[in-house]
Write a protein that holds these residues in place. Structure first.
Motif, mmCIF file in Angstrom:
data_model
loop_
_atom_site.group_PDB
_atom_site.id
_atom_site.type_symbol
_atom_site.label_atom_id
_atom_site.label_comp_id
_atom_site.label_asym_id
_atom_site.label_seq_id
_atom_site.Cartn_x
_atom_site.Cartn_y
_atom_site.Cartn_z
ATOM 1 N N TRP A 38 2.754 39.671 1.350
ATOM 2 C CA TRP A 38 1.981 38.336 0.499
ATOM 3 C C TRP A 38 2.908 37.216 0.523
ATOM 4 O O TRP A 38 2.030 36.466 -0.289
ATOM 5 C CB TRP A 38 2.225 39.265 -0.760
ATOM 6 C CG TRP A 38 2.567 39.561 -1.583
ATOM 7 C CD1 TRP A 38 3.753 40.555 -1.818
ATOM 8 C CD2 TRP A 38 3.282 38.122 -2.820
ATOM 9 N NE1 TRP A 38 4.522 40.445 -2.608
ATOM 10 C CE2 TRP A 38 4.572 39.525 -3.240
ATOM 11 C CE3 TRP A 38 2.492 36.845 -2.924
ATOM 12 C CZ2 TRP A 38 4.850 38.235 -4.371
ATOM 13 C CZ3 TRP A 38 3.302 36.347 -3.803
ATOM 14 C CH2 TRP A 38 4.956 36.927 -4.654
ATOM 15 N N PHE A 39 3.998 37.322 0.663
ATOM 16 C CA PHE A 39 4.817 36.173 -0.101
ATOM 17 C C PHE A 39 4.688 35.075 1.798
ATOM 18 O O PHE A 39 4.619 35.558 2.299
ATOM 19 C CB PHE A 39 6.362 36.256 0.286
ATOM 20 C CG PHE A 39 6.810 36.057 -0.787
ATOM 21 C CD1 PHE A 39 7.042 35.184 -2.154
ATOM 22 C CD2 PHE A 39 7.788 34.882 0.219
ATOM 23 C CE1 PHE A 39 7.964 34.557 -2.908
ATOM 24 C CE2 PHE A 39 8.768 34.191 -1.441
ATOM 25 C CZ PHE A 39 8.632 33.922 -1.989
ATOM 26 N N PRO A 40 5.016 33.963 0.811
ATOM 27 C CA PRO A 40 4.369 32.960 2.235
ATOM 28 C C PRO A 40 6.210 32.725 3.232
ATOM 29 O O PRO A 40 5.912 32.338 4.249
ATOM 30 C CB PRO A 40 4.619 31.036 1.084
ATOM 31 C CG PRO A 40 5.490 31.290 0.152
ATOM 32 C CD PRO A 40 5.055 33.438 -0.349
ATOM 33 N N ALA A 41 7.056 33.678 3.027
ATOM 34 C CA ALA A 41 8.488 33.375 4.184
ATOM 35 C C ALA A 41 8.688 35.070 3.977
ATOM 36 O O ALA A 41 8.932 35.792 2.902
ATOM 37 C CB ALA A 41 9.401 32.905 3.010
ATOM 38 N N VAL A 42 8.863 35.124 4.571
ATOM 39 C CA VAL A 42 9.663 36.960 5.059
ATOM 40 C C VAL A 42 11.297 36.915 4.403
ATOM 41 O O VAL A 42 12.131 35.559 4.731
ATOM 42 C CB VAL A 42 9.922 37.376 6.699
ATOM 43 C CG1 VAL A 42 10.781 38.890 6.711
ATOM 44 C CG2 VAL A 42 8.571 37.477 6.706
ATOM 45 N N VAL A 43 11.853 37.052 3.532
ATOM 46 C CA VAL A 43 12.961 37.835 3.052
ATOM 47 C C VAL A 43 13.219 39.222 3.178
ATOM 48 O O VAL A 43 13.211 39.950 3.424
ATOM 49 C CB VAL A 43 13.513 36.745 1.610
ATOM 50 C CG1 VAL A 43 12.420 35.318 1.535
ATOM 51 C CG2 VAL A 43 12.271 37.815 1.072
ATOM 52 N N GLY A 66 24.109 35.319 -6.678
ATOM 53 C CA GLY A 66 25.424 35.032 -5.760
ATOM 54 C C GLY A 66 24.371 35.130 -3.968
ATOM 55 O O GLY A 66 25.038 34.426 -3.470
ATOM 56 N N GLU A 67 23.857 35.638 -4.116
ATOM 57 C CA GLU A 67 23.042 35.924 -2.437
ATOM 58 C C GLU A 67 22.371 34.947 -2.020
ATOM 59 O O GLU A 67 21.800 34.253 -2.649
ATOM 60 C CB GLU A 67 22.406 37.230 -2.512
ATOM 61 C CG GLU A 67 21.816 37.436 -1.186
ATOM 62 C CD GLU A 67 21.014 39.013 -0.959
ATOM 63 O OE1 GLU A 67 20.923 39.539 -0.341
ATOM 64 O OE2 GLU A 67 20.803 38.939 -1.794
ATOM 65 N N THR A 68 23.118 34.391 -0.896
ATOM 66 C CA THR A 68 22.602 33.373 0.338
ATOM 67 C C THR A 68 21.856 33.289 1.653
ATOM 68 O O THR A 68 22.978 34.106 1.907
ATOM 69 C CB THR A 68 23.856 31.307 0.106
ATOM 70 O OG1 THR A 68 24.184 32.096 0.827
ATOM 71 C CG2 THR A 68 23.388 31.741 -0.883
ATOM 72 N N THR A 72 18.353 26.479 2.215
ATOM 73 C CA THR A 72 18.464 27.652 2.153
ATOM 74 C C THR A 72 18.401 27.885 0.661
ATOM 75 O O THR A 72 17.739 27.360 -0.265
ATOM 76 C CB THR A 72 20.843 26.617 1.454
ATOM 77 O OG1 THR A 72 20.781 26.552 2.457
ATOM 78 C CG2 THR A 72 21.529 27.828 0.999
ATOM 79 N N LEU A 73 18.875 29.320 0.505
ATOM 80 C CA LEU A 73 18.114 29.449 -0.288
ATOM 81 C C LEU A 73 19.293 30.776 -0.708
ATOM 82 O O LEU A 73 19.949 31.149 -0.718
ATOM 83 C CB LEU A 73 16.606 31.043 -0.257
ATOM 84 C CG LEU A 73 16.518 32.017 -1.662
ATOM 85 C CD1 LEU A 73 14.803 32.342 -0.939
ATOM 86 C CD2 LEU A 73 16.816 32.933 -1.929
ATOM 87 N N GLU A 74 18.869 30.407 -2.758
ATOM 88 C CA GLU A 74 20.468 31.251 -2.938
ATOM 89 C C GLU A 74 20.034 31.736 -4.706
ATOM 90 O O GLU A 74 19.156 31.183 -5.284
ATOM 91 C CB GLU A 74 21.757 29.965 -3.685
ATOM 92 C CG GLU A 74 22.402 30.868 -4.186
ATOM 93 C CD GLU A 74 23.509 29.694 -5.046
ATOM 94 O OE1 GLU A 74 24.482 30.008 -5.498
ATOM 95 O OE2 GLU A 74 23.421 28.354 -4.826
#
Length: 169
Positions: free
Chosen positions: A41-46, A53-55, A62-64
């Motif tokens: 459902w989310f707009p991006a696969v993560v 603290g995960e980045t 960058t996603l943090e």
């Protein structure tokens, strides 16, 4: 129905969505935190744990992960913009509050429409159904025009975005 509101948080504009869901907090937590659920459902696969603290890189930015308190709070910054899910027990179900700090008011209607569209997909996932991205976007223009009026912004940038989106679906 337009769920999003435009607010100010720490001097920055933010979109806020609040929904009451007929599912336990733990079920909604899985939907907003587990990669296999997000992919539906989310707009991006993560691909995350998630852990504070995960980045990682996603979509060229960058996603943090900034806060994790299962099953009630998950927050991260993406390209410097805070995005946050807050979940709480509510009348046998769950109250979900999603906040996205934005930098450009001119894009507020477009961004709100995108999030509302993805929240439609979340609703479907929780109900045990799959709503395709194409199906979810069928009401995009109508929703966008409503947000442009509500937020008193020029709808043209969002109209152009929708045209490009349709061309790529």
């Amino acid at each position: 129905m337009l769920d999003g509101t435009l607010e100010t948080i720490d001097g920055r504009l933010a979109l806020r969505f609040e929904r009451t869901l007929a599912f336990p907090v733990e079920r909604v937590w899985r939907a907003v935190s587990e990669p296999a659920e997000l992919a539906r459902w989310f707009p991006a696969v993560v691909d995350w744990t998630p852990a504070t603290g995960e980045t990682f890189e996603a979509g060229g930015a960058t996603l943090e992960v900034t806060e994790v308190d299962p099953p009630h709070l998950l927050a991260w910054t993406y390209a410097g913009q805070l995005q946050r899910f807050e979940l709480s027990e509510h009348e046998g179900g769950c109250r979900l509050v999603f906040t996205h700090v934005i930098d450009d008011r001119r894009l507020s209607a477009q961004t709100a429409t995108g999030w509302q569209t993805y929240l439609f997909r979340l609703d479907s996932l929780l109900a045990g159904e799959d709503l395709s991205e194409e199906e979810a976007h069928k009401q995009w223009e109508e929703i966008h025009e409503g947000y442009a009026e509500r937020f008193d912004v020029d709808p043209e940038p969002g109209r152009q975005f929708a045209a490009a989106l349709r061309a790529n679906l």
